[in-house]
Design an enzyme around this catalytic site. Sequence first.
Site, short mmCIF file in Angstrom:
data_model
loop_
_atom_site.label_atom_id
_atom_site.label_comp_id
_atom_site.label_asym_id
_atom_site.label_seq_id
_atom_site.Cartn_x
_atom_site.Cartn_y
_atom_site.Cartn_z
N CYS A 17 0.85 -1.20 0.00
CA CYS A 17 0.00 0.00 0.00
C CYS A 17 0.88 1.25 0.00
O CYS A 17 2.11 1.17 0.02
CB CYS A 17 -0.91 0.01 1.22
SG CYS A 17 -0.01 0.08 2.79
N CYS A 20 3.45 1.58 2.67
CA CYS A 20 4.70 0.86 2.41
C CYS A 20 5.66 1.73 1.59
O CYS A 20 6.87 1.74 1.83
CB CYS A 20 4.42 -0.44 1.65
SG CYS A 20 3.40 -1.62 2.55
N CYS A 85 46.37 -18.67 -8.05
CA CYS A 85 46.64 -18.59 -6.60
C CYS A 85 45.58 -17.74 -5.92
O CYS A 85 44.67 -17.19 -6.56
CB CYS A 85 48.02 -18.01 -6.34
SG CYS A 85 48.18 -16.31 -6.94
N CYS A 88 45.04 -14.24 -7.23
CA CYS A 88 44.16 -14.16 -8.40
C CYS A 88 42.70 -14.07 -7.97
O CYS A 88 41.91 -13.33 -8.56
CB CYS A 88 44.35 -15.39 -9.30
SG CYS A 88 46.01 -15.52 -10.00
N ASP A 526 6.75 24.64 -34.88
CA ASP A 526 7.82 25.19 -35.69
C ASP A 526 7.63 24.67 -37.11
O ASP A 526 7.32 23.49 -37.31
CB ASP A 526 9.17 24.74 -35.14
CG ASP A 526 10.33 25.24 -35.98
OD1 ASP A 526 10.42 26.46 -36.16
OD2 ASP A 526 11.11 24.41 -36.46
#
Length: 852
Positions: A17, A20, A85, A88, A526
């Site tokens: 609602c 909320c 490793c 990384c 225009d």
Amino acid sequence: MLREDIRIELPITGMTCASCVRNVERALQKTDGVEEATVNLATERASVSFDPAQVDVNRLVQRVEDAGYGVATGTLELPITGMTCASCVRNVERAIQKQPGVLSVSVNLATEKASVSYLPGAARRADIVKAVEAAGYGVIDVSNTEAAEDVERAARQAEIDRQRRMVLIGAIFTIPLFILSMGRDLYMASFAGSDMAAHIMNGAMNGPNPLLNWLLWSGWPFVFFLLATPVQVIVGRQYVVGAYKAARNGTANMDTLIAMGSMAAYIYSVVVLIAILFGFSDAVGGHVYFETSAVILTLITLGKLLEARAKGHTSEAIKKLMGLAPKTATLLRDGQEVEIAVDDIEVNDLLLVRPGERLPVDGVVAEGQSSVDESMLTGESLPVTKKVGSAVIGATVNKQGRLVVQAQRVGAQTALAQIIRLVEQAQGSKAPIQRIADQVSGIFVPVVLALAALTFVGWLLIGQVGFTAAMVNAVAVLVIACPCALGLATPTAIMVGTGRGAEMGVLFKNSEALENAKRVQVVALDKTGTITRGEPSVTDVIPLNGFEADELLRLAATAERGSEHPLGEAVVRAAQDRGISLDQPQSFEAISGRGIQAVVDGRTVLVGSPRFIREQGIALDTSQSQIDALQMKARTVVPVVVDGALGGLIGIADTVKEGSREAIAALRELGLEVVMITGDNEKTAQSIAAEVGIERTLAEVLPDQKVEAVRQLQSEGKRVAMVGDGINDAPALAQADVGIAIGTGTDIAMEASDVTLVSGDLRGVARAVSLSRATMRTIYQNLFWAFVYNIILIPVAMAGALVPMLAAAAMAFSSVFVVSNSLRLRGKKIEGGSSQPSERVELRPASTGAGS
């Protein structure tokens, strides 16, 4: 250092609602570093502008969750290559974490996979992959990736499925409970006052009516308890949890009303049951209301389910737009055809598009010729011919020939992506009229709680009806009140209206533009590029004072080579068409809106309007009759002066666009005054105005005077819409109450406008106004229903004329009515010119393969 805010969209779950909405907005706005937060109930999205130096996305998500709501997120699994490793792992995690919209990332060295949690729409797989590759690692391509909209759709569908399960559970227990309980009460009512009923109720279970004896079995309240408890625990839990979280944040919402109403009936019935069990039922009454609590919860959950399903339909247009883009494309690489994901396309890639396929991105035709159906984006029903050098739009359909397209705009830069973003932006914004509902919803729940308390005390002390009846009336007040309808009245109509506009090639920048378009009284057009094609061509070359026509045109065209004005380009084009060789001017100066001065072959050449030439002190009296004759034929007259002497006159005409006459007629049918603004002289202006059916013109208006022309119309007390397409129209578009840009014009004009017509069809103006009026009419109907419903039925409930179960049914129907009424816009006829073949463009979703 200047602070640079980031704007992000959070897909919110769990809102029911307008209260909320306020709760989520308040939670986000109280977060340090958040500049602005706007929440839309219909789209269930929060638009948040924040400083990344002070707060990150994870903190925003946490704030929403702390307020008792959720955020839809997606998970992406990426197979990583090149890791060796732990360093990384950290490098990959760091690279991914830096991407906008990424919530968390976990990289496993053993499985060589990265698990990424992200916000759909805010983070793209392609961007994450590029970040990993930029860090020096690789990602194995996986074709079955979920699109962002698929992730969010799955989250919404999961909520609908959950509510469906709740309704099913509620129905399984509530239907038999309701039949048994109400049947028992009604059957008993038929014997009310009879000696037999009194005798049986005093405990004689062997009366002459076995059915009555069975209905009066003393164990029924315990059966009702067993049937109602699963509903209260399983179905009612979501309302109790929602009410608790709202209370924890110092607020109240619809969940508060439902939880209090159902819990009051249930807890009172449990107390009565205990009293019956221990033999002191006279103190609290012998009637239980388990069926009331169960029916309230089941009916309101059914209403939530129907509302969620209906809200899904309100976003159908945007879903169809998203579905237009193909998932894959055919890339030409070293002469080979390679199928790749659209997200992996890069600028300048060459893409093969076969007949019947959709173009994957915006670009330019490098090879081939075909006709392309652009109706799904522009609203134009006729296919457009495309050849080498022609610009093409992604998501449009190649009808006939084979095309090779060079990609120019990819990802978020494509026309389709920008249209979707503009529609989402409009749907997520709040219309000014919504402020009324927001203000009411801010105090709605506390007022209803106070009215329920007043009802209870009033019936108990003044009505002298006893605790039970007073409680039932108070429960009816709690349950009948519907803040949902108030919260959904405006945003659902805005969603459907803007989505319908997108189908017709009419894009509203925000909800305010949609609302303002309804109030427009004057439409100022225009002339060049709006009423006319904006591609003028030379129709007459009249040499004077001993000049030859070709020489006159050569001097004028050479002088105009430095000009970007459409009339100057027409002069250059005419000379080139005649095979006249042109040089570069030695010097060039443009006088905005008036003309140009250049030096050609050592001679000073002036080219411009008659007014400009006169301002230079050069008389045109001897050629005035020729100027008048050209102007009577709607020609723009351009005198050419060479070394101070009039060398001749050039007549230029700009043809009227197809559909302009019908568009202006449609505007007048809507009761709008149409005004043409042009830099042409009065005679030329009147000639064109008469051709298209315009009665009022503002002629000889220079570019920098267009703003003043709009102000002049506004000073007459009228709301003005300005329609234009050029850079020099942008200030006037911004000044107008509603600025409408022709989509074929410049980006600057579209940025300054409130409404964009994707195609160059002027009939879109009438459609925009008609759509605005229809949408606002729907909003008024929704708000009327939402207010009148509560204003009438809350007092009825307070008066004791409404039982809680009927109140729950009415409350569940209220929000469904509002959403359903908004959905009627989808099928409503929108006026906009009779020559438009189809006022509703069918958006066909793209297939997943490039070759389908």
